[in-house]
Design a protein around this motif. Structure first.
Motif, PDB file in Angstrom:
ATOM      1  N   PHE A   1       0.862  -1.175   0.000  1.00  0.00           N
ATOM      2  CA  PHE A   1       0.000   0.000   0.000  1.00  0.00           C
ATOM      3  C   PHE A   1       0.898   1.223   0.000  1.00  0.00           C
ATOM      4  CE2 PHE A   1      -2.630   3.256   1.951  1.00  0.00           C
ATOM      5  CZ  PHE A   1      -3.869   3.041   1.367  1.00  0.00           C
ATOM      6  N   LYS A   2       0.625   2.202  -0.866  1.00  0.00           N
ATOM      7  CA  LYS A   2       1.465   3.399  -0.922  1.00  0.00           C
ATOM      8  C   LYS A   2       1.211   4.234   0.328  1.00  0.00           C
ATOM      9  CE  LYS A   2       2.824   7.289  -3.678  1.00  0.00           C
ATOM     10  NZ  LYS A   2       2.148   8.539  -3.420  1.00  0.00           N
ATOM     11  N   ASP A   3       2.284   4.476   1.072  1.00  0.00           N
ATOM     12  CA  ASP A   3       2.239   5.306   2.270  1.00  0.00           C
ATOM     13  C   ASP A   3       1.680   6.674   1.881  1.00  0.00           C
ATOM     14  OD1 ASP A   3       2.753   6.713   4.628  1.00  0.00           O
ATOM     15  OD2 ASP A   3       4.903   6.374   4.599  1.00  0.00           O
ATOM     16  N   TYR A   4       0.667   7.137   2.618  1.00  0.00           N
ATOM     17  CA  TYR A   4       0.067   8.444   2.332  1.00  0.00           C
ATOM     18  C   TYR A   4       1.065   9.592   2.508  1.00  0.00           C
ATOM     19  CZ  TYR A   4      -4.680   6.470   2.454  1.00  0.00           C
ATOM     20  OH  TYR A   4      -5.819   5.770   2.193  1.00  0.00           O
ATOM     21  N   TYR A   5       2.111   9.388   3.298  1.00  0.00           N
ATOM     22  CA  TYR A   5       2.995  10.476   3.710  1.00  0.00           C
ATOM     23  C   TYR A   5       4.392  10.403   3.100  1.00  0.00           C
ATOM     24  CZ  TYR A   5      -0.931  10.698   6.792  1.00  0.00           C
ATOM     25  OH  TYR A   5      -2.219  10.751   7.264  1.00  0.00           O
ATOM     26  N   SER A   6       4.601   9.501   2.146  1.00  0.00           N
ATOM     27  CA  SER A   6       5.879   9.385   1.453  1.00  0.00           C
ATOM     28  C   SER A   6       5.619   8.748   0.096  1.00  0.00           C
ATOM     29  CB  SER A   6       6.863   8.519   2.257  1.00  0.00           C
ATOM     30  OG  SER A   6       6.505   7.149   2.168  1.00  0.00           O
ATOM     31  N   GLN A   7       6.652   8.517  -0.641  1.00  0.00           N
ATOM     32  CA  GLN A   7       6.535   7.845  -1.935  1.00  0.00           C
ATOM     33  C   GLN A   7       6.771   6.336  -1.810  1.00  0.00           C
ATOM     34  OE1 GLN A   7       5.512   9.437  -4.807  1.00  0.00           O
ATOM     35  NE2 GLN A   7       5.150  11.067  -3.329  1.00  0.00           N
TER      36      GLN A   7
END
Length: 162
Positions: free
Chosen positions: A36-42
């Protein structure tokens, strides 16, 4: 808002090491993801990764974690509806960050390119919303507001031609 979710929207522990998602695997409405793509980083969050809590969360069901800023969790499963299952880790984000800094400063390296190993975990598997957590290396900058700047809808662009 996360608090508006009803009790049927939270993950439940299953039997035999399987974990259901907020709508339940049997319902066919939610699927487990590999990352899952971290909301706070790439970066991506994967099962087995440690995550740090940015925002407090009050559980709506018995199978959800109560979260406070700085809590650490180890991800067990990730679901396509923005929820994950995991276990609580025995250290807070501050201590985790300090331990990793000490390892870097002492020259200890894992040399594999993978993230540092998570501290030991114990306890039951519970659910948490992914919007409340980030990868630990982004925790400090996000809580202190040094992360990627959010656009300010009240700010108007400056007209340089005037």
């Amino acid at each position: 808002m996360l608090g508006a979710l009803d009790d049927s929207s939270s993950p439940n522990s299953g039997s035999g090491g399987q974990y259901s998602s907020p709508e339940g695997v049997a319902s066919g409405q939610s699927e487990q993801l590999e990352a899952f793509k971290d909301y706070y980083s790439q970066d991506e969050i994967h099962p087995g990764d440690a995550v740090a809590t940015l925002w407090a969360y009050q559980p709506r069901a018995g199978d959800e974690f109560e979260l406070e800023r700085g809590d650490m969790l180890k991800v067990v499963g990730i679901w396509d509806d923005g929820w994950a299952t995991g276990v609580r880790l025995g250290e807070k984000a501050d201590a985790y960050e300090a331990r990793l800094k000490l390892q870097r400063d002492s020259g200890v390296s894992h040399g594999t390119g993978r993230r540092a190993s998570s501290p030991s975990s114990s306890g039951e598997v519970k659910a948490f919303p992914l919007v409340c957590v980030c990868l630990p290396e982004y925790w400090r900058s996000t809580v202190e507001g040094d992360g990627p700047e959010e656009p300010d809808p009240t700010r108007h662009p400056v007209d340089l031609d005037s």
